[in-house]
Every structure is written in structure tokens, then in C-alpha cells.
Design a protein around this motif. Structure first.
Motif: not given
Length: 259
Positions: A36-45
Motif C-alpha cells: 500500500c505504498g509504505f514498504h513498497a508500491s505506488d498508486p499506479v502499481t
């Protein structure tokens, strides 16, 4: 017919950097734990991962971690109960918004990496995280590596939150039932992984490297998507479950499934 869930941690790429083979893995699993963007990922992913999961009928849960992109959420941090509550609620809420855009709802929450390690033992942080989980979902469910006798799952049960234990056939177990974690993902022996799954299906136990049987209160099989032969292992495990006479599918969030 008993349902056996197969889940994997997905959506852990970031920008142009790629982690795992989500495109090949998603069709083989039934439930995804999405970063969910904290340890990995980004909005598009996140959006792309959720869209692929919907396409293949895969249930989606949130995989919240500590705010540590550089360390992939695997470095412990000193956080407060307010932090624990807000971190879980914020990340689950972000994924919930993406899911709503495609007509899906959040299936469960599963802490990642160092956040999992902290919430396993910290009796002060566990109530805050459990409260966030209760607030994030109408029918809250937590996925947790079995055995599930730990701070967060115990706190969740006290609040009426369902806890789903997981078996990890691509890792080894210590005699106390705890997982022996790998610093880097190794090639998994497919025969050993499927034998571990069949042992669990038949007896409710897994075996340690020396053959000691360990009781595992699990309902779901978790397979790491970043392993070098993750897709091969997942396909073999799925065949093993089906050949043993079980149905492969996501768990009903409102129904306790027993062996």
C-alpha cells in the motif's frame, strides 16, 4: 468440500523497479496481499494490481508495512500506538479506495515485514493495530503466519476479528513453529514444498528440517511471489491441494473454516 486458500504478497514494485512476477502469479492464486505504498508500491502499481486481481477473480487484502521504502519495510522502527493505528488505517484506506473504484471490497489485512515482527510481540502496539483493522473493514479479517498465538491475533480475537492462519511451504519451520526467515529468497524445492502441503492437509502438521512434526492452525497457504521459481511452486501446490480433494478458492470472510 473444504476450501483451501492460496495467497501471495503482490504489488510490491515501485515506479520502474520491479519485484516479483505478478502477471504470471495472479492467475494461480486465490487471494492477494497488496502493498500500500509504505514498504513498497505506488498508486499506479496499486491500481494495476487490483485490476489484474479483479480480472482473475482474486480476493484482495491490504499488506501494510512500516514507512521504509529503502529497506523494504524489513527494518524495525520504534513506533507509538498512535503510529500503529494510523499506519494501518491509512494504508488499508488507500487500497480500499482503489478497490471501490473497480467494484471490489477489502478482503483482509496482513501486516508486512518488520511491522509483523513488532505486532507479534508488542502488547502495547497490538491493541492499536487491532482497533485500526476493526475500523477499516465492516467484517474485519486478519491473515497471520501460523501458529497464531501472538500479540496481534490474540488481541483481534478478543475483539471478535477473524484470524486466518497461514502455512508457508516455501520456508522452513523451527521446532517452536516459528518460521525460519531467509535474508534473500532461495530457489524452492518443489517436491519438498508439495510434500509439506500434503502433510498439512492430511494431519494439520508441518515438519521441521529434522522431521519434528509441528501443529499448524492454518487455513491458507502463503507463497512468496519474489522467489526465483515462485510460479512453478504455486502451480505445483495448487495441483497438490486439488488432487487431495479440496477446493481451491478465497475464504469466505464471515465463515470460520476448520480442517
Amino acid at each position: 468440500m473444504r476450501t483451501v486458500d492460496i495467497n501471495s504478497d503482490l504489488g510490491e514494485s515501485f515506479g520502474n523497479w520491479r519485484m516479483g512476477n505478478d502477471e504470471a502469479l495472479i492467475p494461480e492464486i486465490t487471494t492477494a496481499n497488496v502493498a500500500c505504498g509504505f514498504h513498497a508500491s505506488d498508486p499506479v502499481t496499486m491500481v494495476q494490481t487490483v485490476e489484474r486481481c479483479k480480472q482473475h477473480g482474486v480476493a484482495v487484502g491490504a499488506h501494510p508495512g512500516l514507512p521504509d521504502l529503502l529497506g523494504f519495510g524489513r527494518r524495525p522502527m520504534a513506533i507509538s500506538p498512535d503510529d500503529a493505528y494510523a499506519y494501518v488505517l491509512y494504508q488499508a484506506g488507500a487500497l480500499q479506495g482503489v478497490l471501490r473504484s473497480v467494484g471490489l471490497t477489502l478482503h483482509h489485512i496482513k501486516p508486512h515485514g518488520a511491522m509483523y515482527s513488532i505486532l507479534r510481540d508488542d502488547q502495547e502496539l497490538a491493541p492499536a493495530a487491532a482497533e485500526a483493522i476493526a475500523q477499516a473493514m465492516d467484517e474485519p479479517v486478519v491473515y497471520w503466519p501460523a501458529p497464531t498465538d501472538a500479540a496481534l491475533p490474540n488481541e483481534c480475537r478478543r475483539r471478535g476479528i477473524r484470524v486466518v492462519g497461514e502455512i508457508y511451504p516455501d520456508l522452513e519451520y523451527a521446532p517452536d513453529g516459528r518460521l525460519i526467515l531467509q535474508r534473500a529468497k532461495h530457489h524452492t524445492d518443489v517436491a519438498e514444498a508439495t510434500a509439506q502441503v500434503r502433510r498439512w492437509l492430511d494431519t494439520g502438521r508441518v515438519a521441521t528440517p529434522d522431521g519434528t512434526p509441528v501443529e499448524i492452525d492454518a487455513e491458507s497457504i502463503c507463497l512468496h511471489g519474489d522467489g526465483p521459481n515462485a510460479v512453478e511452486v504455486t502451480q505445483a501446490v495448487k495441483r497438490t491441494v486439488e488432487e487431495a480433494g479440496f477446493r481451491v478458492g478465497p475464504l469466505d470472510a464471515t465463515t470460520e473454516v476448520t480442517a
